[in-house]
Design an enzyme around this catalytic site. Structure first.
Site, PDB file in Angstrom:
ATOM      1  N   SER A   1      -5.215  -5.705   1.743  1.00 24.63           N
ATOM      2  CA  SER A   1      -5.873  -5.081   2.886  1.00 24.63           C
ATOM      3  C   SER A   1      -7.329  -5.505   2.899  1.00 24.63           C
ATOM      4  O   SER A   1      -7.865  -5.973   1.881  1.00 24.63           O
ATOM      5  CB  SER A   1      -5.781  -3.554   2.762  1.00 24.63           C
ATOM      6  OG  SER A   1      -6.623  -2.901   3.685  1.00 24.63           O
TER       7      SER A   1
ATOM      8  N   TYR B   1      -6.363   4.863  -1.136  1.00 23.39           N
ATOM      9  CA  TYR B   1      -5.858   3.615  -0.574  1.00 23.39           C
ATOM     10  C   TYR B   1      -6.771   2.449  -0.963  1.00 23.39           C
ATOM     11  O   TYR B   1      -6.303   1.374  -1.349  1.00 23.39           O
ATOM     12  CB  TYR B   1      -5.775   3.752   0.944  1.00 23.39           C
ATOM     13  CG  TYR B   1      -5.176   2.573   1.677  1.00 23.39           C
ATOM     14  CD1 TYR B   1      -3.800   2.433   1.802  1.00 23.39           C
ATOM     15  CD2 TYR B   1      -5.991   1.608   2.273  1.00 23.39           C
ATOM     16  CE1 TYR B   1      -3.246   1.361   2.490  1.00 23.39           C
ATOM     17  CE2 TYR B   1      -5.448   0.536   2.963  1.00 23.39           C
ATOM     18  CZ  TYR B   1      -4.068   0.417   3.075  1.00 23.39           C
ATOM     19  OH  TYR B   1      -3.532  -0.645   3.755  1.00 23.39           O
TER      20      TYR B   1
END
Length: 255
Positions: free
Chosen positions: A146, A159
């Site tokens: 990501s 996350y």
């Protein structure tokens, strides 16, 4: 362009019954691969399998429902796929979830849930598949990272920590397995319009921020990730190892 032809190769994609995982599965199938879908919802997985079978045929689309955070189920599923479908030559570690909450308020349970799903699962599935790939002397592993592998924003600390760890797990896998003929790389999406980000898309303030922040001036789509994934899965990237390829509309390139 034979370098990018995946015909005859088997690809396992975790978390692939919808969203980015589904788009990547479809893209690898378009490039010729036989795909093995994975998810925890048997019903949703079956629906995804049937949609893709209508397009690519029954023989090239398979589905195995198992929890990627359960070591025993991971090992058993990988062994079954190797026996029933064939050698897993491509693995895409895509399974992930998000938890949005200020860091001071995040419970240990939620922290562990995100870390286990987004990071530990890649270790478990990656190791199980790599045992077979190392014995054969070849294999591709793509870890879906990501922009949060390199950046941080408020309220998504678990996350961010997981995706940062996944970046370095990719490097650790490379350090240990590249000499056995494996290529392990990361694919790092920017802000992609999926079910997981729908709330952000609907937030007019965040939507405006994103469009102003990314030089491309738009949200990404799951299909934007297909070309880079096919490249990383193919012979076209056979000397690329330990890299994280950002597909983010230029977000990580500017201040």
């Amino acid at each position: 362009m034979n370098l990018f032809d995946l015909s005859g190769r088997i690809a396992l994609l975790t978390g692939s019954s919808r969203g980015i995982g589904y788009a990547l599965a479809r893209g690898l199938a378009e490039a010729g691969a036989t795909i093995v879908l994975n998810g925890v919802s048997a019903d949703r997985l079956a629906q995804a399998r049937e949609r893709l079978r209508e397009e690519f045929g029954e023989a090239r689309v398979h589905a195995y429902a198992f929890d990627v955070t359960d070591p025993d189920r991971v090992t058993g599923a990988v062994e079954r796929i190797e026996s029933e479908v064939g050698p897993i030559e491509i693995l895409v570690n895509n399974a992930a979830l998000q938890h949005r909450q200020p860091l001071l308020d995040v419970s240990l349970e939620d922290w562990n849930r995100v870390l286990t799903t987004d990071l530990t699962s890649a270790f478990l599935v990656g190791r199980a598949v790599a045992r077979f790939q190392i014995a054969r002397g070849s294999g591709k592993i793509i870890n879906v990272c990501s922009v949060q592998s390199d950046l941080a924003r408020p309220t998504i600390a678990p996350y961010t920590a997981a995706k940062g760890g996944l970046r370095n797990l990719t490097r650790a896998m490379t350090a240990e397995w590249a000499s056995s003929g494996l290529q392990i790389n990361g694919l790092a999406p920017g802000y992609i319009h999926t079910e997981m980000t729908q709330a952000l898309v609907d937030d007019t303030e965040f939507d405006a921020w994103l469009r102003g922040r990314a030089p491309a001036g738009r949200w990404g789509t799951p299909d934007d990730l297909v070309g880079p994934a096919v490249w990383l899965a193919s012979d076209g990237s056979r000397y690329v190892n330990g890299q994280v390829i950002f597909v983010d509309g230029g977000m990580t390139s500017v201040v």
